[in-house]
Design an enzyme around this catalytic site. Structure first.
Site, PDB file in Angstrom:
ATOM      1  N   CYS A 101       0.837  -1.202   0.000  1.00 60.91           N
ATOM      2  CA  CYS A 101       0.000   0.000   0.000  1.00 60.91           C
ATOM      3  C   CYS A 101       0.872   1.253   0.000  1.00 60.91           C
ATOM      4  O   CYS A 101       1.787   1.375   0.818  1.00 60.91           O
ATOM      5  CB  CYS A 101      -0.907  -0.003   1.221  1.00 60.91           C
ATOM      6  N   CYS A 109      -0.923   6.585   6.849  1.00 57.30           N
ATOM      7  CA  CYS A 109      -2.078   5.881   7.386  1.00 57.30           C
ATOM      8  C   CYS A 109      -1.657   4.999   8.559  1.00 57.30           C
ATOM      9  O   CYS A 109      -0.631   4.314   8.495  1.00 57.30           O
ATOM     10  CB  CYS A 109      -2.695   5.043   6.279  1.00 57.30           C
ATOM     11  N   CYS A 112      -2.248  -0.201   9.333  1.00 57.44           N
ATOM     12  CA  CYS A 112      -1.549  -1.428   8.942  1.00 57.44           C
ATOM     13  C   CYS A 112      -0.155  -1.438   9.553  1.00 57.44           C
ATOM     14  O   CYS A 112       0.785  -0.909   8.974  1.00 57.44           O
ATOM     15  CB  CYS A 112      -1.490  -1.538   7.418  1.00 57.44           C
ATOM     16  N   GLN A 217     -18.379 -10.688  12.045  1.00 54.77           N
ATOM     17  CA  GLN A 217     -16.944 -10.731  11.817  1.00 54.77           C
ATOM     18  C   GLN A 217     -16.599 -10.121  10.466  1.00 54.77           C
ATOM     19  O   GLN A 217     -17.229 -10.412   9.453  1.00 54.77           O
ATOM     20  CB  GLN A 217     -16.441 -12.169  11.883  1.00 54.77           C
ATOM     21  N   GLU A 270     -26.032 -11.118  25.948  1.00 50.95           N
ATOM     22  CA  GLU A 270     -25.392 -10.161  25.046  1.00 50.95           C
ATOM     23  C   GLU A 270     -25.681  -8.740  25.524  1.00 50.95           C
ATOM     24  O   GLU A 270     -26.810  -8.413  25.883  1.00 50.95           O
ATOM     25  CB  GLU A 270     -25.933 -10.361  23.624  1.00 50.95           C
ATOM     26  N   ASP A 311     -17.010 -14.846  24.437  1.00 46.77           N
ATOM     27  CA  ASP A 311     -16.478 -14.097  23.287  1.00 46.77           C
ATOM     28  C   ASP A 311     -16.522 -12.602  23.627  1.00 46.77           C
ATOM     29  O   ASP A 311     -17.268 -11.831  23.019  1.00 46.77           O
ATOM     30  CB  ASP A 311     -17.318 -14.404  22.044  1.00 46.77           C
ATOM     31  N   CYS A 338      -9.818 -11.486  21.229  1.00 43.65           N
ATOM     32  CA  CYS A 338      -9.205 -10.664  20.186  1.00 43.65           C
ATOM     33  C   CYS A 338      -8.015  -9.876  20.704  1.00 43.65           C
ATOM     34  O   CYS A 338      -7.408  -9.122  19.943  1.00 43.65           O
ATOM     35  CB  CYS A 338     -10.237  -9.711  19.581  1.00 43.65           C
TER      36      CYS A 338
END
Length: 383
Positions: A101, A109, A112, A217, A270, A311, A338
């Site tokens: 990129c 940016c 990433c 996701q 949830e 989760d 995560c």
């Protein structure tokens, strides 16, 4: 690109960059100063750790073993550590590549973190972070392999996997991304992580109802690989009772209900009321409760369950939720995480209550960024 969550407080792919916390300066600013440093190990957060006169320097756009010129982006004379960008590479790692990129790199940016790293080594670096967090926080030595997940475009490129994409807008209406830890905008034509294929809310031939803008996701391969990992870990059996916590729209609960043979044996909790309403539609016959997981569980009878899926959002389940889970004495807990540091903290909490980490799988759901997804199996230790 700075990644964004697919529902509030949910996932690491956050488009809005986090601003540095306001704090009193500890001496004169060193921003802009350039240092020649030897780069050390990868750290948790998209940087590597170098040392300069005894002080840690968190260097982005570098690789372990390199010698670079690092330009300080945050810090004062009295800080314990500084943040910096590698602006010149004096001795390059064999794993360094040219970023695909044009917007990736220092003062560009911010999303990433790893475009300058060959894809196989990106996964090795992510594995090293998971290993280090589990060792440092939970006192465990675990072997970790970060698995490639199909669904990028072109295949094997690590690009074109974001099925939902938002851009900031420039005053002239043009597209922009934000710099790392900043609201400053970088004009872009497009993000190479954006998928040419829209999201499909379907897994194993079953469609899911999801609100516009609701959590699903973002990597097209994620629902299948995470579902498979959770079911393999738990090995649900007919007649068992299950809790699906932080259940979203019921991805896991739907297949748990199928495996245990009766959706009435499955309870979902949830925090997002909209997602909970969709979970009720997606898993008819199961119980769907909305609210803070620890609070909801504290208000329910403490009855034994066999299986639990956790989760949680980025910060992890935390003590109150973990204690509610272990009070129900499940034979197996599948923890989908995560954030490696949060996972390690939760694993340590479970260990306090007699639950041990049995297996761990890690998945590269966010190529080119430092983020990694893990599925951990926790089981009670033998008496």
């Amino acid at each position: 690109m700075t990644p964004q969550p697919d529902r509030p407080d949910r996932r690491p792919d956050r488009r809005r960059s986090r601003q540095p916390r306001a704090r009193a300066p500890r001496g004169a600013s060193v921003v802009g100063r350039e240092l020649e440093v030897e780069v050390g190990p990868v750290g948790h957060g998209g940087f590597c750790v170098a040392r300069h006169e005894g002080r840690a320097v968190f260097v982005r756009h570098a690789l372990p073993g390199e010698r670079v010129v690092a330009r300080i982006t945050e810090g004062t004379e009295g800080d314990r550590f500084w943040r910096a960008d590698a602006v010149s590479v004096l001795d390059a790692s064999p794993h360094r590549v040219t970023p695909p990129c044009p917007y990736a790199g220092p003062d560009a940016c911010g999303g990433c973190d790893l475009q300058h790293v060959a894809l196989p080594h990106q996964r090795e670096l992510k594995a090293a972070v998971v290993v280090e967090q589990l060792r440092r926080v939970a006192g465990l030595d675990v072997e970790v392999v970060v698995e490639e997940v199909p669904g990028d475009h072109p295949a094997g490129s690590g690009l074109g996997w974001r099925t939902r994409q938002r851009y900031a807008r420039l005053p002239d209406g043009g597209r922009a991304m934000r710099k790392h830890r900043s609201h400053d905008l970088v004009p872009v034509e497009a993000c190479l992580l954006e998928s040419p294929v829209p999201a499909r809310h379907e897994v194993r031939g079953l469609d899911y109802e999801v609100a516009d803008g609701g959590f699903w996701q973002v990597h097209p391969g994620a629902p299948e690989v995470l579902l498979g990992a959770v079911l393999d870990a738990l090995d649900p059996r007919p007649g068992e009772a299950a809790l699906d916590l932080y259940a979203g729209v019921g991805l896991f609960a739907r297949f748990l209900a199928e495996r245990v043979g009766d959706p009435a044996r499955v309870t979902m909790v949830e925090g997002d009321a909209s997602a909970s309403s969709y979970a009720r539609q997606n898993v008819p016959g199961a119980t769907a409760l909305s609210g803070d997981v620890a609070t909801v569980l504290a208000g329910l009878p403490v009855e034994p369950v066999d299986l639990v899926v956790l989760d949680p959002p980025r910060e992890g389940a935390r003590r109150a939720a973990v204690e509610q889970v272990v009070a129900r004495a499940p034979r197996a807990v599948a923890h989908v995480a995560c954030d490696p540091a949060a996972l390690a903290r939760d694993v340590a909490l479970f260990a306090e209550h007699g639950y041990a980490l049995r297996t761990l799988r890690a998945f590269d759901l966010f190529p080119m960024t430092h983020h990694v997804e893990c599925v951990a199996l926790l089981e009670p230790t033998p008496a």
